[in-house]
Design a protein around this motif. Structure first.
Motif, PDB file in Angstrom:
ATOM      1  N   TYR A  28      52.551  41.282  -2.607  1.00 52.00           N
ATOM      2  CA  TYR A  28      53.787  41.812  -2.410  1.00 52.00           C
ATOM      3  C   TYR A  28      53.510  43.091  -1.736  1.00 52.00           C
ATOM      4  CZ  TYR A  28      58.498  43.968  -2.258  1.00 52.00           C
ATOM      5  OH  TYR A  28      59.213  44.541  -1.979  1.00 52.00           O
ATOM      6  N   VAL A  99      62.191  41.875  -7.021  1.00 47.89           N
ATOM      7  CA  VAL A  99      62.373  43.096  -6.654  1.00 47.89           C
ATOM      8  C   VAL A  99      63.418  43.835  -7.438  1.00 47.89           C
ATOM      9  CG1 VAL A  99      61.872  42.635  -4.302  1.00 47.89           C
ATOM     10  CG2 VAL A  99      64.205  42.417  -4.968  1.00 47.89           C
ATOM     11  N   ALA A 109      61.168  47.631  -2.706  1.00 50.30           N
ATOM     12  CA  ALA A 109      61.645  46.723  -3.350  1.00 50.30           C
ATOM     13  C   ALA A 109      63.043  46.979  -3.450  1.00 50.30           C
ATOM     14  CB  ALA A 109      61.230  46.553  -4.865  1.00 50.30           C
ATOM     15  N   ASP A 112      64.431  45.318  -0.071  1.00 50.97           N
ATOM     16  CA  ASP A 112      64.424  44.027  -0.017  1.00 50.97           C
ATOM     17  C   ASP A 112      65.459  43.420  -0.853  1.00 50.97           C
ATOM     18  OD1 ASP A 112      62.387  44.037   1.789  1.00 50.97           O
ATOM     19  OD2 ASP A 112      60.773  43.911   0.136  1.00 50.97           O
TER      20      ASP A 112
END
Length: 153
Positions: A28, A99, A109, A112
């Motif tokens: 990530y 997230v 996060a 997103d």
């Protein structure tokens, strides 16, 4: 070819969810920000398939002649789209699951999160449209209540 079963979609979605969640666990921090409207392409496909379903359904119910190969292609499209939708819902749910708990501590996060919500909703719309297209391609049975009188199937 058999019509799509819900368990097939569930298995595809769960496999995608597991694989993408593992990908997020390991990578990530190295992937770019998820585009907010990345899932909208799935919605465009859903609209196209819903229109196709409506057209095919009206032609079948009115008794007009339809080429069998056209219906077979529509069923194949619907089957492929429903599996794609299930895979994408699983992938976007994995993004969402990754997230949400990290939104308070990671700015990326939190940014997103809207992408994952849009993706899940658009993937679900694609599944619904594909399943409806597949349903509309079935031959009407003799007991079909909303067929006009005199229509042949």
């Amino acid at each position: 070819m058999h019509f799509t079963r819900p368990r097939d979609l569930l298995v595809a979605g769960l496999v995608a969810l597991a694989l993408v969640y593992l990908l997020f666990q390991f990578a990530y921090d190295s992937i770019p920000r998820l585009p907010t409207f990345a899932g909208v392409t799935l919605l465009v496909l859903a609209v196209v398939e819903a229109v196709l379903a409506y057209v095919l359904r009206s032609r079948i119910r009115s008794g007009r002649v339809i080429q069998p190969v056209a219906v077979a292609r529509a069923v194949a499209l619907a089957k492929a789209s429903s599996i794609l939708g299930a895979l994408m819902v699983g992938a976007w749910l994995a993004a969402f699951a990754y997230v949400v708990p990290r939104g308070a501590e990671l700015t990326a996060a939190a940014e997103d999160l809207p992408s994952s919500i849009v993706g899940v909703l658009c993937g679900a719309a694609l599944i619904a449209a594909a399943m409806w297209l597949e349903y509309c391609c079935r031959t009407p049975s003799d007991g079909d209540q909303d067929r006009p009188p005199g229509a042949t199937g």
